[in-house]
Motif scaffolding. Structure first.
Motif, PDB file in Angstrom:
ATOM      1  N   GLY A  97      22.284  -9.903  -6.259  1.00  0.00           N
ATOM      2  CA  GLY A  97      20.711 -10.227  -6.110  1.00  0.00           C
ATOM      3  C   GLY A  97      20.086  -9.067  -5.552  1.00  0.00           C
ATOM      4  N   TYR A  98      20.902  -7.756  -5.315  1.00  0.00           N
ATOM      5  CA  TYR A  98      20.139  -6.630  -4.570  1.00  0.00           C
ATOM      6  C   TYR A  98      19.732  -5.809  -5.713  1.00  0.00           C
ATOM      7  N   LEU A  99      18.917  -4.923  -5.235  1.00  0.00           N
ATOM      8  CA  LEU A  99      18.057  -3.888  -6.166  1.00  0.00           C
ATOM      9  C   LEU A  99      18.698  -2.604  -6.219  1.00  0.00           C
ATOM     10  N   TYR A 100      19.420  -1.933  -7.176  1.00  0.00           N
ATOM     11  CA  TYR A 100      19.988  -0.845  -7.226  1.00  0.00           C
ATOM     12  C   TYR A 100      19.208   0.171  -8.155  1.00  0.00           C
ATOM     13  N   LEU A 101      19.418   1.529  -7.746  1.00  0.00           N
ATOM     14  CA  LEU A 101      18.613   2.606  -8.280  1.00  0.00           C
ATOM     15  C   LEU A 101      19.473   3.878  -8.543  1.00  0.00           C
ATOM     16  N   SER A 102      19.560   4.343  -9.728  1.00  0.00           N
ATOM     17  CA  SER A 102      20.344   5.504 -10.039  1.00  0.00           C
ATOM     18  C   SER A 102      19.433   6.794  -9.907  1.00  0.00           C
TER      19      SER A 102
ATOM     20  N   GLY B 239       0.825  -1.243   0.053  1.00  0.00           N
ATOM     21  CA  GLY B 239       0.035  -0.125   0.051  1.00  0.00           C
ATOM     22  C   GLY B 239       0.936   1.040  -0.196  1.00  0.00           C
ATOM     23  N   VAL B 240       2.084   1.243   0.140  1.00  0.00           N
ATOM     24  CA  VAL B 240       3.042   2.179   0.261  1.00  0.00           C
ATOM     25  C   VAL B 240       4.266   2.099  -0.549  1.00  0.00           C
ATOM     26  N   PRO B 241       4.993   3.239  -1.282  1.00  0.00           N
ATOM     27  CA  PRO B 241       6.021   2.873  -1.816  1.00  0.00           C
ATOM     28  C   PRO B 241       7.289   2.342  -1.162  1.00  0.00           C
ATOM     29  N   LEU B 242       8.214   1.717  -1.849  1.00  0.00           N
ATOM     30  CA  LEU B 242       9.174   1.081  -1.047  1.00  0.00           C
ATOM     31  C   LEU B 242      10.157   2.439  -0.761  1.00  0.00           C
ATOM     32  N   LEU B 243      10.411   3.061  -1.963  1.00  0.00           N
ATOM     33  CA  LEU B 243      11.458   4.435  -1.591  1.00  0.00           C
ATOM     34  C   LEU B 243      10.648   5.643  -2.265  1.00  0.00           C
TER      35      LEU B 243
ATOM     36  N   TYR C  28      12.208  -3.473   2.861  1.00  0.00           N
ATOM     37  CA  TYR C  28      13.618  -3.865   2.415  1.00  0.00           C
ATOM     38  C   TYR C  28      14.758  -3.598   3.486  1.00  0.00           C
ATOM     39  N   SER C  29      15.766  -4.119   3.527  1.00  0.00           N
ATOM     40  CA  SER C  29      16.840  -3.995   4.257  1.00  0.00           C
ATOM     41  C   SER C  29      18.148  -3.531   3.674  1.00  0.00           C
ATOM     42  N   ILE C  30      19.181  -3.072   4.672  1.00  0.00           N
ATOM     43  CA  ILE C  30      20.340  -2.537   3.966  1.00  0.00           C
ATOM     44  C   ILE C  30      21.435  -3.542   4.007  1.00  0.00           C
ATOM     45  N   PRO C  31      22.038  -4.086   2.775  1.00  0.00           N
ATOM     46  CA  PRO C  31      23.216  -4.668   2.754  1.00  0.00           C
ATOM     47  C   PRO C  31      23.994  -4.229   3.537  1.00  0.00           C
ATOM     48  N   LEU C  32      25.066  -5.333   3.665  1.00  0.00           N
ATOM     49  CA  LEU C  32      26.404  -4.958   4.413  1.00  0.00           C
ATOM     50  C   LEU C  32      27.236  -4.475   3.254  1.00  0.00           C
ATOM     51  N   GLY C  33      28.049  -3.385   3.699  1.00  0.00           N
ATOM     52  CA  GLY C  33      29.044  -2.955   2.599  1.00  0.00           C
ATOM     53  C   GLY C  33      28.669  -1.615   1.879  1.00  0.00           C
ATOM     54  N   ASN C  34      27.576  -1.071   2.251  1.00  0.00           N
ATOM     55  CA  ASN C  34      26.805  -0.029   1.840  1.00  0.00           C
ATOM     56  C   ASN C  34      27.898   1.300   2.340  1.00  0.00           C
TER      57      ASN C  34
ATOM     58  N   GLY D 131      21.858  12.457  -6.912  1.00  0.00           N
ATOM     59  CA  GLY D 131      23.281  12.288  -7.365  1.00  0.00           C
ATOM     60  C   GLY D 131      23.992  10.745  -7.018  1.00  0.00           C
ATOM     61  N   LYS D 132      23.194   9.733  -6.833  1.00  0.00           N
ATOM     62  CA  LYS D 132      23.530   8.526  -6.193  1.00  0.00           C
ATOM     63  C   LYS D 132      23.203   7.384  -6.965  1.00  0.00           C
ATOM     64  N   ILE D 133      23.903   6.180  -6.699  1.00  0.00           N
ATOM     65  CA  ILE D 133      23.262   4.985  -6.877  1.00  0.00           C
ATOM     66  C   ILE D 133      22.941   4.388  -5.370  1.00  0.00           C
ATOM     67  N   LEU D 134      21.709   3.856  -5.074  1.00  0.00           N
ATOM     68  CA  LEU D 134      21.443   3.151  -4.032  1.00  0.00           C
ATOM     69  C   LEU D 134      21.269   1.851  -4.201  1.00  0.00           C
ATOM     70  N   ARG D 135      21.527   0.870  -3.150  1.00  0.00           N
ATOM     71  CA  ARG D 135      21.391  -0.516  -3.125  1.00  0.00           C
ATOM     72  C   ARG D 135      20.676  -0.971  -2.029  1.00  0.00           C
ATOM     73  N   VAL D 136      19.589  -1.754  -2.200  1.00  0.00           N
ATOM     74  CA  VAL D 136      18.783  -2.490  -1.162  1.00  0.00           C
ATOM     75  C   VAL D 136      18.673  -3.565  -1.472  1.00  0.00           C
ATOM     76  N   ASP D 137      18.094  -4.294  -0.169  1.00  0.00           N
ATOM     77  CA  ASP D 137      17.976  -6.036  -0.545  1.00  0.00           C
ATOM     78  C   ASP D 137      16.272  -5.896  -0.139  1.00  0.00           C
ATOM     79  N   VAL D 138      15.603  -6.431  -1.075  1.00  0.00           N
ATOM     80  CA  VAL D 138      14.242  -6.644  -0.910  1.00  0.00           C
ATOM     81  C   VAL D 138      13.787  -7.999  -0.813  1.00  0.00           C
ATOM     82  N   SER D 139      14.515  -8.835  -0.239  1.00  0.00           N
ATOM     83  CA  SER D 139      14.141 -10.286   0.019  1.00  0.00           C
ATOM     84  C   SER D 139      13.402 -10.265   1.351  1.00  0.00           C
ATOM     85  N   THR D 140      13.083  -9.211   2.158  1.00  0.00           N
ATOM     86  CA  THR D 140      12.342  -9.015   3.502  1.00  0.00           C
ATOM     87  C   THR D 140      11.898  -7.681   3.209  1.00  0.00           C
ATOM     88  N   ALA D 141      10.605  -7.710   3.456  1.00  0.00           N
ATOM     89  CA  ALA D 141       9.659  -6.394   3.398  1.00  0.00           C
ATOM     90  C   ALA D 141       9.930  -5.294   4.481  1.00  0.00           C
TER      91      ALA D 141
END
Length: 361
Positions: free
Chosen positions: A152-157, A128-132, A187-193, A175-185
């Motif tokens: 397997g992570y989702l990237y967004l420019s 019902g709401v946006p992810l980002l 999303y979660s933040i991957p290690l190494g960002n 002005g970035k590239i973002l990286r998130v893990d959408v395997s759990t609702a």
């Protein structure tokens, strides 16, 4: 993850290259995507908010998803990107980046394929709401969603909205590239960002990375970043080697902005194109690595475009650039380069409402 593409090396001499129309009758197409291993369908994004399907070369009359009642599509805004989950065939999950008719609305939202019909999506946003969600503007909306075949992570420019200073500000997504893990609702933040600032950040220092893509054979990330007055650039990032500063606004391509500047700590593009009146390039349209079988000699080359009317390619391996060349004229105002599930390359022609395929002459 095994690649669905042909990862064999190139063979034979490169023929003359051209394009052919696959379908026309579209309204401002701005994106071309195929679900993993789906060899019969291409999904086409129309700027005003509809996702159409080309099935075995035929444009289906009904849209896969119609977001036009909520999409705001003035200037560079609109329906901007679509990414299918790597397990889309099983779970029906896909993600869309678009702007809504609200000053605070540039959204990434998750949707699901209909259980009853694979050519139709459920129009309700999952959860019902946006992810980002971030603010929108008329310009520099950036705009590619893509799953890495390696992690397997989702990237967004995301572009920096014309402000310049935000590209170096880790307190902003712009002005970035973002990286998130959408395997759990949701999303979660991957290690190494990025270690400081907003946790979704993977890379900084981009101006308007309108189109980026992963090579599904190597995992390399190719980023076409639109310049301002000086140069257009393409960056290549080996898999897992983010945390890079691509330089904007300290540098524009390989040029200081203005002279002099300190390039230490910055990652320079692998290729850039000057705004040369004698050989105009205009706006870079980031592309894809060719992995098809129709043109074996082109396999492994990155194919991209210019809105000034050219199709270009180069090879990049082990930190070395080679075979940089102009392949052909491009069809009309090309605003996006896409790929089908067999690695063939397509172009979205904004002004003519057509999708073209790269072919040997």
């Amino acid at each position: 993850v095994p690649s669905p593409f042909d990862c064999a090396p190139p063979t034979g001499p490169l023929p003359a290259i051209t394009t052919e129309v696959v379908v026309d009758g579209l309204i401002e197409p701005v994106g071309i995507v195929a679900p993993p291993s789906d060899v019969s369908r291409l999904f086409i994004l129309e700027k005003a908010g509809t996702i159409r399907i080309i099935n075995d070369g035929v444009l289906l009359p009904e849209p896969f998803l119609d977001l036009s009642p909520v999409v705001w599509h003035e200037g560079e805004a609109g329906l901007l990107s679509l990414a299918f989950h790597p397990s889309y065939a099983e779970n029906g999950r896909f993600f869309v980046y678009y702007t809504i008719d609200d000053p605070n609305g540039a959204w990434v939202a998750e949707f699901r394929r209909s259980d009853a019909d694979p050519d139709v999506a459920d129009p309700a946003i999952v959860g019902g709401v946006p992810l980002l969600a971030t603010t929108r503007s008329f310009i520099h909306l950036g705009g590619t969603l893509a799953f890495s075949p390696v992690d397997g992570y989702l990237y967004l420019s995301l572009g920096e909205r014309g402000s310049g200073s935000l590209a170096q500000d880790t307190g902003s997504w712009l002005g970035k590239i973002l990286r998130v893990d959408v395997s759990t609702a949701p999303y979660s933040i991957p290690l190494g960002n990025w270690a400081s600032g907003l946790p979704e950040i993977w890379d900084v220092g981009l101006r308007n990375p309108w189109r980026m893509s992963f090579d599904l054979c190597t995992g390399d990330l190719y980023i076409g970043d639109v310049g301002e007055f000086l140069r257009e650039e393409v960056n290549v990032e080996p898999p897992g080697q983010g945390l890079r500063n691509y330089g904007w606004p300290i540098m524009e391509g390989t040029a200081c902005n203005p002279e002099p500047c300190d390039p230490s700590g910055l990652t320079l593009p692998v290729i850039d194109h000057p705004h040369d009146v004698a050989d105009p390039f205009d706006v870079v349209i980031g592309g894809v690595v060719y992995r098809g079988n129709a043109i074996p000699a082109l396999r492994g080359a990155y194919v991209y475009a210019s809105t000034a009317g050219g199709i270009y390619s180069f090879r990049y391996s082990s930190g070395l650039l080679s075979d940089a060349q102009k392949l052909s004229a491009s069809p009309g105002v090309t605003v996006s380069v896409g790929q089908d599930a067999e690695g063939e390359v397509y172009f979205a022609q904004l002004d003519g409402g057509a999708v073209h395929r790269l072919v040997a002459r």
